[in-house]
Design an enzyme around this catalytic site. Structure first.
Site, short mmCIF file in Angstrom:
data_model
loop_
_atom_site.label_atom_id
_atom_site.label_comp_id
_atom_site.label_asym_id
_atom_site.label_seq_id
_atom_site.Cartn_x
_atom_site.Cartn_y
_atom_site.Cartn_z
N GLY A 13 44.09 27.41 72.18
CA GLY A 13 42.79 27.18 72.83
C GLY A 13 42.60 25.71 73.17
O GLY A 13 41.48 25.19 73.17
N LEU A 15 42.67 23.94 75.84
CA LEU A 15 42.00 23.46 77.06
C LEU A 15 40.47 23.55 76.94
O LEU A 15 39.75 23.27 77.89
CB LEU A 15 42.48 24.26 78.28
CG LEU A 15 43.99 24.23 78.53
CD1 LEU A 15 44.34 24.94 79.84
CD2 LEU A 15 44.51 22.80 78.57
N GLY A 16 39.98 23.94 75.76
CA GLY A 16 38.55 24.10 75.57
C GLY A 16 37.85 22.80 75.20
O GLY A 16 38.45 21.72 75.23
N GLN A 17 36.58 22.94 74.83
CA GLN A 17 35.75 21.75 74.55
C GLN A 17 36.33 20.93 73.40
O GLN A 17 36.42 19.70 73.48
CB GLN A 17 34.31 22.19 74.21
CG GLN A 17 33.34 21.02 74.10
CD GLN A 17 32.00 21.39 73.49
OE1 GLN A 17 31.79 22.51 73.02
NE2 GLN A 17 31.08 20.45 73.49
N ASP A 39 47.26 27.43 75.62
CA ASP A 39 46.01 28.12 75.98
C ASP A 39 46.42 29.31 76.86
O ASP A 39 47.52 29.34 77.40
CB ASP A 39 45.06 27.18 76.73
CG ASP A 39 43.60 27.63 76.67
OD1 ASP A 39 42.79 26.97 76.00
OD2 ASP A 39 43.28 28.66 77.32
N ARG A 41 44.79 29.90 79.58
CA ARG A 41 44.46 29.51 80.96
C ARG A 41 45.57 28.64 81.56
O ARG A 41 46.26 27.93 80.83
CB ARG A 41 43.15 28.73 80.99
CG ARG A 41 41.95 29.62 80.74
CD ARG A 41 40.66 28.87 80.97
NE ARG A 41 40.31 27.98 79.87
CZ ARG A 41 39.31 27.11 79.92
NH1 ARG A 41 38.59 26.99 81.01
NH2 ARG A 41 39.03 26.35 78.87
N TYR A 146 29.51 37.32 67.70
CA TYR A 146 30.30 36.12 67.42
C TYR A 146 30.24 35.76 65.92
O TYR A 146 31.27 35.52 65.29
CB TYR A 146 29.75 34.98 68.27
CG TYR A 146 30.31 33.61 67.99
CD1 TYR A 146 31.63 33.30 68.30
CD2 TYR A 146 29.50 32.60 67.47
CE1 TYR A 146 32.13 32.02 68.07
CE2 TYR A 146 29.99 31.32 67.25
CZ TYR A 146 31.31 31.04 67.55
OH TYR A 146 31.80 29.78 67.33
N LYS A 150 33.20 35.53 62.97
CA LYS A 150 33.45 34.31 62.18
C LYS A 150 33.41 34.61 60.68
O LYS A 150 34.17 34.03 59.91
CB LYS A 150 32.46 33.21 62.56
CG LYS A 150 32.72 32.62 63.93
CD LYS A 150 34.04 31.85 63.96
CE LYS A 150 34.43 31.36 65.32
NZ LYS A 150 35.77 30.74 65.35
P1 NAD Z 1 35.99 26.78 74.18
O1 NAD Z 1 35.45 28.05 74.70
O2 NAD Z 1 35.64 25.52 74.87
O3 NAD Z 1 37.59 26.86 74.14
C1 NAD Z 1 38.24 28.02 73.66
C2 NAD Z 1 39.59 28.10 74.37
O4 NAD Z 1 40.24 29.31 73.92
C3 NAD Z 1 39.47 28.20 75.90
O5 NAD Z 1 40.19 27.14 76.50
C4 NAD Z 1 40.06 29.56 76.24
O6 NAD Z 1 40.80 29.57 77.43
C5 NAD Z 1 40.96 29.80 75.02
N1 NAD Z 1 41.28 31.22 74.81
C6 NAD Z 1 40.45 32.29 74.96
N2 NAD Z 1 41.15 33.42 74.72
C7 NAD Z 1 42.40 33.06 74.39
C8 NAD Z 1 43.59 33.77 74.03
N3 NAD Z 1 43.61 35.10 74.00
N4 NAD Z 1 44.70 33.05 73.74
C9 NAD Z 1 44.70 31.71 73.80
N5 NAD Z 1 43.62 30.98 74.16
C10 NAD Z 1 42.49 31.64 74.44
O7 NAD Z 1 35.65 26.71 72.63
P2 NAD Z 1 35.57 25.42 71.70
O8 NAD Z 1 34.19 24.95 71.74
O9 NAD Z 1 36.67 24.48 71.98
O10 NAD Z 1 35.75 26.14 70.27
C11 NAD Z 1 36.97 26.11 69.55
C12 NAD Z 1 36.73 26.76 68.20
O11 NAD Z 1 35.67 26.09 67.52
C13 NAD Z 1 36.31 28.23 68.26
O12 NAD Z 1 36.85 28.92 67.16
C14 NAD Z 1 34.80 28.17 68.12
O13 NAD Z 1 34.28 29.35 67.57
C15 NAD Z 1 34.66 27.01 67.16
N6 NAD Z 1 33.32 26.41 67.22
C16 NAD Z 1 32.93 25.69 68.32
C17 NAD Z 1 31.66 25.14 68.35
C18 NAD Z 1 31.17 24.33 69.53
O14 NAD Z 1 29.98 23.96 69.56
N7 NAD Z 1 32.01 24.00 70.49
C19 NAD Z 1 30.78 25.31 67.27
C20 NAD Z 1 31.20 26.08 66.20
C21 NAD Z 1 32.49 26.59 66.17
N1 SER Z 2 28.35 26.26 69.58
C1 SER Z 2 28.68 27.62 69.22
C2 SER Z 2 27.91 28.59 70.07
O1 SER Z 2 26.83 28.24 70.48
C3 SER Z 2 28.36 27.88 67.78
O2 SER Z 2 29.53 28.25 67.16
O3 SER Z 2 28.37 29.66 70.29
#
Ligand code: NAD
Ligand code: SER
Length: 320
Positions: A13, A15-17, A39, A41, A146, A150
């Site tokens: 994952g 490429l995500g945030q 990723d 994507r 969600y 978790k």
């Molecule tokens: P995001 O949505 O920005 O990135 C998730 C990435 O996962 C994406 O780039 C997507 O393309 C990839 N993805 C989706 N399905 C996939 C698959 N089958 N195989 C491989 N890659 C796949 O999310 P994020 O914010 O970077 O979050 C990362 C982790 O942190 C997650 O577990 C999320 O639950 C957790 N988290 C994030 C936040 C937040 O505020 N950003 C808060 C709490 C927990």
């Molecule tokens: N930032 C995340 C959401 O809003 C919390 O895990 O889904």
């Protein structure tokens, strides 16, 4: 057990945030060749893809995942691939497959190849019956799809640690605020979007009520927490190792809008709650992170002012 001798790091994952910034931090610390970003994507122009080794990989495909572990000599996985709260509510079956099934792929590979694993949890594990200031240990009864994935993820991770001795660690991140990559389909995205809209249009329609208070954190703190937890000696971590509470800042949407208005002349914000209000209302206002402080020395650095200054400076710089 078919142990790999690898010591490279795989980020799923990526490429995500979070991945966008975690990969950058890991490459800076361990060297570009030490980190394999992956990723589902294809984004050839993404800084993570341009900046080092990248593999297209779905965490649902266990055979492909195993092959990458062996081919790349992986010893540690930062498993970030997931659907966040709003996407999971729209696509519940896919969320189950990615968030739970994907984690099983990673944990099974960890069992076979003696991998260490980081897998994040979320404040979404808490439900409406949790205290407003959420303790580390309390019944977890989330009402979102969600949040349920978790809670299952924490349970699975704890089982692999207890039954197979896999070194699995995780943090219950608050809503994360950053400017380098867009937020990915979550409820806390308003706290990111407001900065983009303020600078682009001078106005934001916020999708939660003005009095909505949620736990939030600036991305630099979250990346530092992640790497600190993985650096901590195993013996200092207890049962909460798969989902440590960490606190950053708690503010209402109105307090955030005021802080943005103090920095962006003529900025206005309207509050137009939609279905995401329900998800926000089911989560706590703030987080008790005493255990993370005791066990591995966690402490946040960014308050609301520092966060707003960093977001605005970062967005202004990246638009030049
Ligand atoms: P995001 O949505 O920005 O990135 C998730 C990435 O996962 C994406 O780039 C997507 O393309 C990839 N993805 C989706 N399905 C996939 C698959 N089958 N195989 C491989 N890659 C796949 O999310 P994020 O914010 O970077 O979050 C990362 C982790 O942190 C997650 O577990 C999320 O639950 C957790 N988290 C994030 C936040 C937040 O505020 N950003 C808060 C709490 C927990
Ligand atoms: N930032 C995340 C959401 O809003 C919390 O895990 O889904």
């Amino acid at each position: 057990m078919e142990a790999t001798t690898g010591n490279r790091i795989l980020v799923t994952g990526a490429l995500g945030q979070i991945g966008t910034e975690l990969v950058e931090a890991l490459r800076a610390r361990f060297g570009i060749d030490a980190v394999v970003a992956s990723d589902v994507r294809d984004m050839p122009d993404h800084p993570v893809v341009i900046g080092g080794h990248y593999r297209h990989l779905s965490v649902i495909d266990a055979d492909a995942f195993d092959a990458v572990i062996v081919e790349e000599g992986i010893g540690l996985v930062y498993h970030l691939a997931a659907l966040l709260s709003v996407s999971a509510e729209k696509f519940p079956e896919l969320a189950e497959r990615v968030n739970v099934g994907g984690l099983i792929t990673v944990l099974e590979a960890a069992r076979k190849h003696s991998l260490r694993v980081y897998t994040p949890s979320s404040i979404a594990v808490f439900g409406p019956d949790s205290p407003n200031h959420a303790p580390q240990v309390t019944p977890l009864n989330p009402t979102t799809v969600y949040g349920r994935t978790k809670v299952t993820g924490e349970r699975l991770a704890r089982n692999y640690w207890n039954q197979y001795g896999i070194d699995v660690r995780g943090i219950r991140y608050p809503g994360l605020i950053s400017y380098k990559a867009p937020a990915g389909g979550g409820t806390t995205d308003y706290a990111v979007d407001i900065f983009h809209e303020a600078l682009a249009n001078g106005h934001y329609d916020c999708f939660v009520r003005a009095d909505t208070r949620l736990p939030m954190m600036y991305m630099d703190d979250a990346i530092r927490a992640t790497i600190s937890l993985m650096d901590a000696p195993a013996e200092s971590l207890g049962e909460s190792r798969v989902g440590y509470n960490i606190a950053g800042i708690s503010f209402t949407a109105a307090e955030l809008a005021d802080a943005v208005a103090a920095r962006v002349p003529d900025f206005t914000c309207d509050f137009k709650p939609d279905v995401r209000q329900e998800y926000a209302d089911s989560w706590p206002d703030s987080i008790d992170d005493e255990l993370a402080r005791q066990d591995w020395g966690w402490r946040a650095e960014y308050d609301l002012d520092a966060l707003c200054d960093a977001m605005i400076a970062g967005l202004q710089l990246s638009s030049i």
